[in-house]
Write a protein that holds these residues in place. Structure first.
Motif, short mmCIF file in Angstrom:
data_model
loop_
_atom_site.label_atom_id
_atom_site.label_comp_id
_atom_site.label_asym_id
_atom_site.label_seq_id
_atom_site.Cartn_x
_atom_site.Cartn_y
_atom_site.Cartn_z
N SER A 164 0.83 -1.19 0.00
CA SER A 164 0.00 0.00 0.00
C SER A 164 0.87 1.25 0.00
N ALA A 165 0.87 1.94 -1.11
CA ALA A 165 1.62 3.19 -1.23
C ALA A 165 0.71 4.33 -0.83
N ARG A 166 1.13 5.14 0.09
CA ARG A 166 0.38 6.32 0.51
C ARG A 166 1.15 7.55 0.08
N LEU A 167 0.46 8.67 0.06
CA LEU A 167 1.12 9.91 -0.31
C LEU A 167 2.29 10.16 0.64
N PRO A 168 3.43 10.52 0.11
CA PRO A 168 4.62 10.70 0.94
C PRO A 168 4.57 11.99 1.75
N ALA A 169 5.25 11.96 2.89
CA ALA A 169 5.33 13.13 3.75
C ALA A 169 6.48 14.04 3.36
N SER A 170 7.50 13.49 2.72
CA SER A 170 8.68 14.28 2.39
C SER A 170 8.64 14.76 0.95
N ALA A 171 9.43 15.79 0.66
CA ALA A 171 9.52 16.33 -0.69
C ALA A 171 10.43 15.46 -1.56
N ALA A 172 11.26 14.61 -0.97
CA ALA A 172 12.18 13.75 -1.71
C ALA A 172 11.47 12.46 -2.10
N LEU A 187 -3.55 0.00 -18.04
CA LEU A 187 -3.64 0.91 -16.90
C LEU A 187 -2.83 2.15 -17.30
N TYR A 188 -3.45 3.31 -17.18
CA TYR A 188 -2.79 4.55 -17.58
C TYR A 188 -2.26 5.26 -16.33
N ARG A 189 -0.95 5.25 -16.23
CA ARG A 189 -0.23 5.65 -15.02
C ARG A 189 -0.55 7.08 -14.56
N MET A 190 -0.46 8.05 -15.44
CA MET A 190 -0.64 9.44 -15.01
C MET A 190 -2.05 9.71 -14.49
N PRO A 191 -3.11 9.27 -15.18
CA PRO A 191 -4.45 9.46 -14.61
C PRO A 191 -4.63 8.71 -13.28
N ILE A 192 -4.00 7.54 -13.15
CA ILE A 192 -4.08 6.80 -11.88
C ILE A 192 -3.38 7.59 -10.77
N LEU A 193 -2.21 8.13 -11.07
CA LEU A 193 -1.50 8.92 -10.06
C LEU A 193 -2.27 10.18 -9.70
N PHE A 194 -2.89 10.80 -10.68
CA PHE A 194 -3.70 11.99 -10.42
C PHE A 194 -4.86 11.64 -9.49
N GLU A 195 -5.55 10.54 -9.77
CA GLU A 195 -6.66 10.10 -8.92
C GLU A 195 -6.16 9.77 -7.51
N TRP A 196 -5.00 9.15 -7.43
CA TRP A 196 -4.40 8.81 -6.14
C TRP A 196 -4.20 10.07 -5.31
N CYS A 197 -3.66 11.11 -5.94
CA CYS A 197 -3.45 12.38 -5.22
C CYS A 197 -4.77 13.01 -4.81
N GLU A 198 -5.77 12.94 -5.68
CA GLU A 198 -7.09 13.49 -5.36
C GLU A 198 -7.74 12.77 -4.19
N ARG A 199 -7.66 11.45 -4.20
CA ARG A 199 -8.34 10.66 -3.18
C ARG A 199 -7.58 10.58 -1.87
N ALA A 233 -4.53 4.78 -0.41
CA ALA A 233 -3.42 3.93 -0.86
C ALA A 233 -3.48 3.80 -2.38
N LEU A 234 -2.34 3.88 -3.03
CA LEU A 234 -2.27 3.74 -4.47
C LEU A 234 -2.85 2.40 -4.90
N GLU A 235 -2.61 1.36 -4.14
CA GLU A 235 -3.15 0.04 -4.47
C GLU A 235 -4.68 0.07 -4.52
N ASP A 236 -5.32 0.92 -3.71
CA ASP A 236 -6.78 1.04 -3.76
C ASP A 236 -7.24 1.59 -5.11
N VAL A 237 -6.52 2.58 -5.63
CA VAL A 237 -6.87 3.15 -6.93
C VAL A 237 -6.65 2.11 -8.03
N VAL A 238 -5.50 1.43 -8.00
CA VAL A 238 -5.20 0.41 -9.00
C VAL A 238 -6.25 -0.70 -8.93
#
Length: 141
Positions: free
Chosen positions: A2-10, A92-104, A107-112
């Motif tokens: 489960s990938a979650r939005l990161p806390a760091s800028a790196a 699976l289209y990566r950029m729209p998935i990542l955009f949705e992940w950020c919106e929601r 966990a990234l796995e939930d979007v996938v």
């Protein structure tokens, strides 16, 4: 996984291979009866849908297409007694998935999972309204 939005800028966005691995992990975790029906449909991850696909789907904003099932739906093939005319594939289209992940903010796995199961619905022959109703996200009653 489960990938979650990161806390760091790196931080670096997950690449295509990581999203493909999530998709494979999700497929492997489906109940065996469902896995047997889905079969060995390959998952291909691309950053974006190409222009021809967007035009075919009548979509102007590429962010609106996060996944696509390509092939003849299972029910049609079984009814006609035909083998697949072309290789089946789930995109699976990566950029729209990542955009949705950020919106929601989930966990990234939930979007996938959501995108992948949506496309599996199309594999089984469900139209968009039926898939959305199955997902309890709309469609007419």
């Amino acid at each position: 996984m489960s990938a979650r939005l990161p806390a760091s800028a790196a931080w670096h966005a997950p690449d295509a291979d990581q999203i493909a691995a999530m998709g494979s992990h999700i497929l492997a975790g489906l109940p065996v009866e469902l896995r047997n029906l889905v079969g060995m449909i390959p998952i291909r991850v691309q950053d974006w849908a190409d222009e021809a696909t967007l035009a075919e789907m009548g979509i102007e904003d590429a962010l609106e297409l996060s996944g696509l099932y390509r092939g003849i739906p299972l029910a049609e093939r079984i009814h006609a007694g035909l083998p697949p005319a072309e290789p089946e594939m789930i995109f699976l289209y990566r950029m729209p998935i990542l955009f949705e992940w950020c919106e929601r903010g989930c966990a990234l796995e939930d979007v996938v999972f959501d995108v992948l199961t949506h496309e599996i619905g199309h594999h089984f022959g469900m139209n968009e309204e039926e898939v959305l109703r199955m997902e309890d996200r709309g469609g007419e009653e």
